[in-house]
Every structure is written in C-alpha cells, then in structure tokens.
Design an enzyme around this catalytic site. Structure first.
Site, PDB file in Angstrom:
ATOM      1  N   HIS A  91      29.396  43.753  43.072  1.00  0.00           N
ATOM      2  CA  HIS A  91      29.450  44.129  44.486  1.00  0.00           C
ATOM      3  C   HIS A  91      29.352  45.649  44.647  1.00  0.00           C
ATOM      4  O   HIS A  91      28.582  46.164  45.472  1.00  0.00           O
ATOM      5  CB  HIS A  91      30.752  43.592  45.079  1.00  0.00           C
ATOM      6  N   GLU A 133      25.887  46.676  43.855  1.00  0.00           N
ATOM      7  CA  GLU A 133      24.987  46.392  44.985  1.00  0.00           C
ATOM      8  C   GLU A 133      25.022  47.539  45.994  1.00  0.00           C
ATOM      9  O   GLU A 133      23.991  47.968  46.518  1.00  0.00           O
ATOM     10  CB  GLU A 133      25.411  45.077  45.646  1.00  0.00           C
ATOM     11  N   GLU A 146      31.466  54.565  47.274  1.00  0.00           N
ATOM     12  CA  GLU A 146      31.229  53.155  47.586  1.00  0.00           C
ATOM     13  C   GLU A 146      32.240  52.223  46.930  1.00  0.00           C
ATOM     14  O   GLU A 146      32.582  51.192  47.489  1.00  0.00           O
ATOM     15  CB  GLU A 146      29.806  52.755  47.177  1.00  0.00           C
TER      16      GLU A 146
END
Length: 1037
Positions: free
Chosen positions: A104, A107, A180
């Site tokens: 995740h 990504e 992120e």
C-alpha cells in the site's frame, strides 16, 4: 487507495453492472473496434508481443486478444469494444507477509516521481494536465492495480507514459516514503521542543479505515479463514505495524514484485492495439529480461475441524440498542477462483441464499428480529485465491450468538432438503441478462476489476467474460440434475470442515486501548533515539517541510492544452409530449441495447412540514412492503423477474439562477428489458395506486436495516456529512438537504429503530402517499431505442391514465412557489411542441437570511472529517464558472500540499457544487483547527493571485474532464429533466469556463471567499477536541 478484499465481495451480478456514472459517445451501430481486433491471428508478432488467442465475446460486444511479451513473459489482455472511454491498467501480484502495509505504501510512493518524470507527485499533477475520466491506484489483498481511462488518444499516450515510468522506474525517495508511509516528526516540525509523533498519509488513512467496525470484521474474517500465507496479514497496513517498515524494505519489495514477469497489462476500448503495444514495449518492457517471480499464493491447507474466534471493536454510537452491538458470522472456504464455472455457480448460489426477502437466509436471520442486518461480507467473496462464503447477523445481543448459529445450520439443512423455487432461479438469470445489456460509462474499469483476482492467480480472464457459455452450462446442469444446487450446498456448506465462526463485540475502551498501544510503540521508538537521531529527525522534518513548500516545476510532464478541449457540447435531442392530459413526458431516443429506462419526478410542495423528515424512509420502503394483491415477498419476486430494479429517492434540486429557490420532490427510477415494459409499468401502477403499509413486522425489519446502513456509512462518508451540515444554514435548500441526507436523518432513523411501538411512524406513510403518489405536479422521462418508442409511449400513457389525481387542487405548504418553464434542450421548438415543455414548480424564500453555524459531531474515531461551506452564486451567474476553476486551482496548488502532504490527511480540497455552495473539506484528517486555518490560508493564497496562466489552464483541463465525463445512454437528457438545463445553457456555461482569466479569479476570490464577504458554515465529525469544547461559538452534538 486500499481495498479490503472482503469489502469488494460482490457477486458476478453486481461486479459487471457498473453503477450510474456518465458516458458521452457510444456508437453501438458500429463494431469497428471488434472487427479490427478479429483480424489478428494466433502467432502474430507485434512490437515484441505474440498473439496467443483471439476470441469474440458477443454478449459483451467485445473481442478479446491475449498476448505475451516475448522477452519478459508479461501477460497482456486487450478488449476491443466500440467505446470511446478507453482504459489501461497494469497489475502486479503483491503478496506481503507482514502487516506493515508495504504494498500500500509502495502504491503511494511510486506515484511520487520517476526517472523520466522526477518532479514530485506526477500522479496528482497529471489530474490537472489531462482530460482523464478516471485515474487511481488500488492495493488489494494480493495485487496492486494502476488504472486510468480517457476519451482522448493523445491523453492516453501521455498518461500511459507516466504510469509506465511510475510503476517500473520510480524514484522511491526517502522523503516521499516519509511523507506517504510513516515518519517520526515533531508535532510542529519547526519547533524541536514539541513532542515527537507518528505522521504519514497511509498511517492516517489506515487509522481512519479501522474506525469502521465492518472493516475490522472483514479484515479479521479473511485473516482467520485463510491463515497460512499472505491473507493472514493486512495488505493495507495495520497502523500499529506500519512504523516497523523501513525504506530499504520498501525498495526491496518493489524490486521483487514490480517486474514485467510479475505484471498483467490490460487495455480496453476503441483505440488501436498496436500503438499501445509499441509504447509499452519501447518505454518499459524492452529494458527488462524474464525472471521467475516467487509471488505465487499457495493453496490454503484445508482444516480437519471448524474453528472459532472472538474479536472486539469500538462501540457504535448510533446503535439502535446499546445492548445489541455484537456481530457473528459463519464462513466456509470454497474452491479456487480459477475454476471459472464453479466460481460462477457458487456466485449465483450465494445470491439465491442471501439476496432479497425470498432468500432462505433473509427469512431465517433478518426476519428473526435478532439483529439489524446481515454481517459484513455476506455472500460469495471471490477476491482471494480460494473464495469463501459468509453469512451472519450484526446488531445482535451476545446471548443470541448460539441461536444465530443454529439458525444458520438449520437453514442449510432446509436448503439441502427443499432446494430453490424455479421462479427465483429464473429471476436471477434475468438479472444477469439485464446487466449484460445495461451500458455503464466505466465498463472498462468494471472489467479490469472483475477479472483482476482470477487473472492474478493464472486463471483465464477470457473464460470469465464468456457469461453466455456459463449461463448455458448452468441451465444444462440444472436440467440434467434438478438437485444440482442442493448438492453444492451439501458439499460446500453442510459437509465442509473449513468453517469459521467469528464473533465481534464492542469494547467501550477499544479506541482508548488502540491509542495506548500506539503511545507505547511511540515511546519505545523515541526512547531508543540517540541525540544524533533526534537532530536528524528534526532536520529531516525541516527538509520535508521545505520540499513540500517549494514551487514545483512540472514542465517535464506531458500535458494537453486548453485548445485540445472540444469547444462545443454534443446536442442531445429530446421530445417532450403532454400525456394523460397535462403530464409532460420527456423522450430521449438512445442506443440502449434493448433496455428501457423510466423515471418520474413528483413534487413535495403540498406535503405538510412535519412529514418531510420521513420522506427518505418512505422512499426506502415504498417498493418493499407489497402492493395491490402482492405481499412483499411476491412483489420482490416480480420486481426481480420483470425489471432491473425499482427505487425512489428524495431530491432537493437547486434553481439555476436563484440561490434561495429550489425544487423538492421524489425521483422514481426503474429499468427493464423492452419485452417486460408493460409488466414494469403495471408494477408502478400498483405501487402508486395500492401501496401496502400494513406489514408492521417487515417494516420494523426494513427500518432496522436502514438505520444500520446509515450508521455504517459514516466512516466512509464523514466529509459529506460534515459538508451537508456546514451548508445547512446558507440556503433554504440546505436545511432540507440536512433533513433528507445529513446527520439529522441518521439520528432520526436511529430514534425510529429504537421505538418499541412503530405504528405511529407506519401511519405517516399513507399520509405522505396522498401528496406524492398521484399525477399532480409530476413529470416523466424515458430513454429507449427509437424502435421501442411507440410501444414505450403507449405503456407510459396507460400508466399515467391509471394513477389517481386530486379532486381539488392542493395548496403548496410554502406560500411562495413559482412556476418555471424548462427551456427546450435542442434549440427552439424543433423537438418540443408549443405548450409541451416541462414546468418546474419551485419553492422560493424571498426573506431568507443565511447565518453562520459551527457544529462538532462527537464520534469515537481517531481521525476527523472537516467541512467549511460558503454561499456564492447560482449556475447561470458568470462568476459560478470562475469559482469552479478557482476551487480546482486551490485544491491542486495549495490545499493538497497543506492538508495531505503536510497535514497527513488522506484527502482534502475545494469544490463548487451546482447549488452555488463553495466547500472546503478534509477526509480522515488527524487535525481540526489546523485544517480550518489551512482553509483560511487557501483563501489568502487565492486572493494574492500567486498562480500562473499555466496553473489556470491546468485547472480548466481538470474541470472539463468532469464537465465532459462520459454520459451513458440511460442517463442522456437527465440534466434537462431534473435541473432544467438545456444544451444552450450548458454551452453558455462552457464558454464562461473557457473565458475564466487571472483577473476574474482574483475578483471572485475577493468577492465571495474573503472574511465578511459571504456567510460561512463549519462542521466537524471526530473525537473530542479541548480547543473546540472551550469555544462557545461551536455547537457540540
């Protein structure tokens, strides 16, 4: 974006239907793309690829071409279809073995810059340099998918270049991982005296995701049922495990998983295949050699006896009965999803078992009165290598767990013994026929999602698409063996030892305990830091903040120009005919593929004020309580046999030229195969003339389900609830919107569901019916093929003549109403005979004064949803176009950086709605006051004019990608029917958008957004906040 596998557990019926998005240019009279693709031959060599298979799939109007890349073994599937909304996706099998969220976070991070496009965040920047109809990325349990779609060939090549470089050649900078994923950073990065805390976009996203009890249950269900390999972990990341992930591990995961040999490429639409293959080979695949990826998911070892687990979750503050907050389900492991016919059969079997009031589990569980709704993930879940079936109840008392288990066992025994009625099987097959014919605008996206799991485990995606073959085989199996389905139930449910019973109960201290574990982990991390480490964290925090604040040079990225946007809109030809005396019916001839779409809009102007809050409930139950001679079970059966669905929903429609004027009513919607149109209209006739409001017990069941669904939806839609509340006091329509769709409605439904005597509510329904279900103040709309129109006109006229009319005219409840003719949609009176146009009866409140209201809804969440609304101008005002561009500009150039990158919220931005309300919002946000301050800074930034012509052009591209989003044949003409927008009005608005300039943006930001210029409303959903609690200007609820 993280997809919890279980949440996606939809059967074939829903996975292929595609929702109610918009579409623009369908050419079903031509199949050029399909014919072109059929010319490829087995063994053809094209740009480094070899054709393996060419297959016509007539039931979906497409040709499938399967290829393999010669040097890397990368797999490729092209679905040629005469659809201008072309889609690309690349998918990698990603199989994490821990819950750090590595796939995740990867990504997110690959989209932060690549070798060819090293600027920061090219993904979000391309949203403003493209006319894409979709751009996103998804992390599932065992794959990561990167799709985009667009109608523009040049745009397709631009986006393909960015996506290929991002996925295969990302920069994966450490600072991007920090931003992120997760980082330790001072609460105030510029002040080393403030405490160190965990920050990061994915970290906060997953904290928000697990505020949702359904998510918690789904995740544990998959982890416990499939414990041997990758399904035992949280692919999206457990917030308590995410801080264990290192930057080195992230880079290593990319190296082992993001390789062409582990990739599956997919393209869809009417663009030529050769161009795609050439670009993919040259820009990416030619730079790799084949490897043997070690990402295969092994089969789960079957259990020799059933297992049980108990888990806890946070309390539900909207539970209708605080003593009934337990959830239980029984789940069974099913065969490998690559056995496409077995998967198809079990998907249909699942629907027969759980869908609708005639299904065995609905009768046994929902109607038992023990709970409020099915447990999460009910039915067939085909998103893991081996599928599973789950059934249970939520909202039960803990003491009833054993009762529910025995009901499930007993129901399985009864189905094995008695089987299913033929009519129910026919209704199900009819539903598949409808969904193969219904044309959605995002069909490419539906298809890539539909085949992703099967293809991911080396199944045949083309076989999966041949629904006609599977239906024929299914019918044959039933014919040869009438007990075919009963034997499947016996095999997979009654005699299956791989059976999990999972129960979940609330713990009042759940979120507190989670926070304590997080605090302990933080303390351990901080205590292990040396003074040098602390200094480095402080410096890295400053470096990250500096990088986030720098103006970004995005000139390396490809971009369309404003001149690439179509200057004019396509004309939609409409006919409006007065039927049954004076009811206007809008006919829109479209290539609907043998489907008829019927809608009716009925005004609420005469409805007494005290009944208005109950309109959403009336709409929810209207088609589910029976009508005429049909009880609710028979009605459900007829709706499934003869239609693709019949529904009613309340609408508050703004006027296009006055902020204090609106239309209130209910929209009735339905669709059917053309052969069933008379039956569908007869059903509507019975519903309008003879609805049944006597089924008290079933009404109770429906009320509980509705209340539960509303409560469960808050974690995913918190920003919408905040925005609706924030806009409540800014226009007269805003207050009604809150009543129909806001937190007021959630709370009302909770109160109704708690009532021991529900008769007083049931008695309100016939009173609402009197004002709503008649031909007074009604208009209708039909979308069908030109050939179907004569039959359609007769069926609609018969329906309209059959429904009642008031003997004397009822007076509107609000004293000020105005009749407004809707302008014809195609120029002059060519298609709208004189006197036949639609008349909208609008409510006007000339003395309305907007006022500020600030509301904080206390929720047991660790994150916030923030909304601030500002009253501006209606659609036809030239300033509306400027504000629309300004909202996009503020999102892309200021708010994205402030709220997501710096603040750590999962999302946030600004938008202007059709009703003239300008909204600033954030989603899954660790902050509140700081976010409201960011909204203020965004306004200051807009007023300062620190944006370039290039910035304005990019905002225009982004806005036009929404304005020009595809519209499906079923939805053509709806802007005219509902909002009274003609093609000329939309073209005028289009020209206003083109004309937006730097000066106009400065003028509107000062005129409407500045302090004291317009009335603002604020709302927050989230945990207690000491600063807000001390501020008397906030209402705390």
């Amino acid at each position: 974006m993280w997809r919890c596998g279980g949440r996606q557990g939809l059967c074939v019926l829903r996975r292929l239907s595609g929702g109610h998005a918009h579409h623009r240019a369908w050419r079903w009279n031509s199949n050029r793309a399909c014919e072109r693709a059929l010319q490829y031959k087995l063994g053809d060599k094209i740009h480094g690829f070899t054709v393996n298979q060419v297959t016509s799939v007539p039931e979906l109007f497409l040709t499938a071409v399967k290829l393999t890349h010669d040097d890397t073994g990368a797999r490729y599937l092209h679905l040629a279809r005469e659809d201008t909304n072309n889609l690309f996706s690349v998918q990698f099998r990603t199989t994490p073995m821990d819950s750090t969220g590595v796939p995740h976070i990867l990504e997110h991070t690959v989209l932060c810059g690549s070798q060819k496009y090293p600027c920061r965040d090219p993904f979000f920047k391309m949203l403003n340099r493209s006319l894409s109809t979709f751009m996103n990325a998804f992390t599932a349990s065992d794959y990561t998918l990167y799709p985009f779609s667009t109608q523009n060939p040049k745009d397709f090549q631009n986006l393909l270049s960015v996506y290929l470089d991002a996925t295969f050649f990302p920069c994966l900078r450490e600072l991007d991982f920090w931003q992120e994923g997760w980082r330790l950073e001072h609460e105030n990065p510029s002040d080393p005296q403030t405490p160190l805390v965990f920050k990061g976009v994915v970290f906060n996203e997953m904290k928000g995701a697990f505020t949702d009890n359904e998510r918690i249950f789904s995740q544990h269900l998959q982890n416990r049922l499939l414990p041997d390999h990758t399904y035992s972990v949280v692919s999206g990341g457990d917030p308590l495990c995410i801080p264990e992930l290192t930057w080195e591990q992230l880079k290593q995961f990319h190296a082992t998983h993001y390789h062409p040999s582990n990739a599956r490429f997919f393209t869809y639409g009417n663009f030529p295949l050769e161009q795609h293959l050439k670009q993919i080979h040259e820009e990416a695949l030619s730079k790799f050699q084949k490897i043997e990826p070690s990402t295969v998911v092994p089969a789960q070892t079957p259990w020799d006896k059933p297992r049980e687990f108990q888990i806890t979750c946070g309390p539900d503050s909207f539970a209708t009965d605080p003593s009934k907050q337990t959830t239980i389900s029984v789940s069974f492991l099913l065969p490998d999803i690559t056995d496409t016919f077995e998967a198809f059969t079990l998907s249909l079997l699942s629907s027969l078992l759980t869908s609708g009031p005639n299904s065995p589990f609905y009768k046994a569980l929902i109607e038992s009165g023990l709970g409020t709704d099915f447990s999460p993930d009910v039915g067939y879940n085909g998103y893991t290598r081996e599928a599973y079936f789950s059934v249970g109840l939520q909202g039960i008392a803990e003491k009833d767990i054993e009762t529910v288990r025995s009901l499930i066992d007993r129901t399985i025994d009864e189905v094995v013994e008695k089987g299913f009625e033929d009519d129910r099987i026919e209704a199900l097959l009819h539903k598949i026929e409808i969904q193969m014919k219904h044309q959605s605008t995002s069909f490419g996206l539906m298809l890539t999602s539909y085949i992703a799991s099967c293809w991911n485990h080396d199944g045949d995606p083309v076989e999966l698409l041949k629904l006609g073959n599977q239906l024929a085989k299914f019918r044959q199996c039933l014919q040869e063996n009438p007990k075919f389905l009963q034997e499947k139930v016996k095999q997979y449910f009654k005699n299956n030892q791989h059976k999990l019973t999972l129960s979940m109960r609330p713990d009042d201290k759940y979120h507190e305990k989670q926070a304590q574990v997080e605090a302990t982990k933080l303390k351990q991390k901080v205590e292990a830091l040396s003074p040098g480490d602390r200094q480095q964290i402080y410096e890295k925090g400053l470096e990250l903040r500096s990088q986030q604040s720098k103006p970004q040079d995005a000139s390396c990225l490809p971009a369309l120009k404003v001149s690439d946007i179509e200057p004019t809109i396509p004309v939609t030809e409409l006919d409006v005919v007065l039927t049954a005396g004076d009811i206007p019916v809008q006919y829109c001839a479209q290539p609907t593929n043998g489907m008829v779409y019927f809608r009716a809009f009925s005004s609420l102007n005469t409805l007494p004020e005290e009944l208005r809050p109950y309109v959403p409930l009336f709409c929810s139950v209207l088609t589910k309580l029976g009508c005429g001679l049909l009880d609710y079970r028979e009605q459900a059966q007829q709706i499934e046999l003869k239609t693709g669905g019949m529904s009613a929903s309340p609408h508050v429609l703004p006027d296009d030229s006055h902020m204090d004027t609106y239309e209130q009513g209910v929209l009735f919607s339905s669709l059917c195969l053309d052969r069933n149109l008379p039956d569908m209209m007869q059903l509507w006739s019975e519903i309008f003339n003879n609805p049944c409001f006597e089924e008290e017990e079933h009404f109770k069941v429906l009320v509980k389900m509705t209340a539960q669904e509303l409560a469960n939806g808050i974690p995913d839609s918190g920003h919408l609830y905040a925005s609706i509340r924030a806009g409540r006091t800014l226009t007269p329509a805003g207050d009604l919107q809150e009543t129909f769709s806001g937190m007021d409605q959630v709370r009302l439904m909770k109160r109704i569901a708690e009532m021991t005597d529900i008769k007083p509510i049931l008695r309100k329904l016939p009173r609402i019916k009197k004002h709503l279900l008649n031909g007074d103040n009604m208009r209708c709309s039909v979308n069908a093929t030109p050939q179907q129109m004569p039959q359609t006109e007769k069926a609609v006229e018969d329906f309209l003549r059959s429904i009642g009319r008031s003997k004397k005219e009822r007076r509107p409840v609000r004293p000020h109403t105005v009749e407004k003719p809707v302008p014809s949609s195609s120029g002059g009176d060519a298609h709208v005979p004189h006197g036949s146009q639609v008349i909208r009866k609008l409510v006007m409140e000339p003395t309305f004064k907007p006022w500020q209201m600030k509301t904080h809804f206390l929720m047991p969440f660790p994150v916030n949803y923030v909304g601030e609304c500002i009253r501006t101008v209606p659609y036809t005002d030239p300033d509306h176009a400027s504000l629309k561009i300004l909202a996009r500009l503020m999102t892309a150039k200021f708010l994205h950086t402030e709220i997501r990158e710096k603040g750590g919220a999962y999302g946030g931005g600004a938008k202007l709605s059709h009703n003239g309300i300008f909204t600033l919002y954030s989603y899954r946000d660790p902050n509140t006051i700081e976010t409201l301050q960011s909204f203020g800074k965004a306004v200051d930034w807009a007023k300062s004019g620190k944006f370039t012509q290039q910035d304005i052009d990019e905002a225009k591209l982004s806005v036009f990608s929404t304005v020009d989003a595809p519209v499906a044949p079923s939805d053509k003409g709806m802007d005219h029917f509902l909002y009274g927008l003609s093609d000329e009005m939309k073209q005028a608005h289009r020209e206003q958008l083109f004309a937006v300039s730097h000066d106009k943006l400065l003028a509107v930001s000062d005129r409407y957004l500045g302090t004291g210029k317009s009335t603002h409303g604020l709302a927050i959903l989230g945990p207690e906040n000491p600063k807000i609690a001390k501020d008397p200007s906030w209402i705390i609820q």
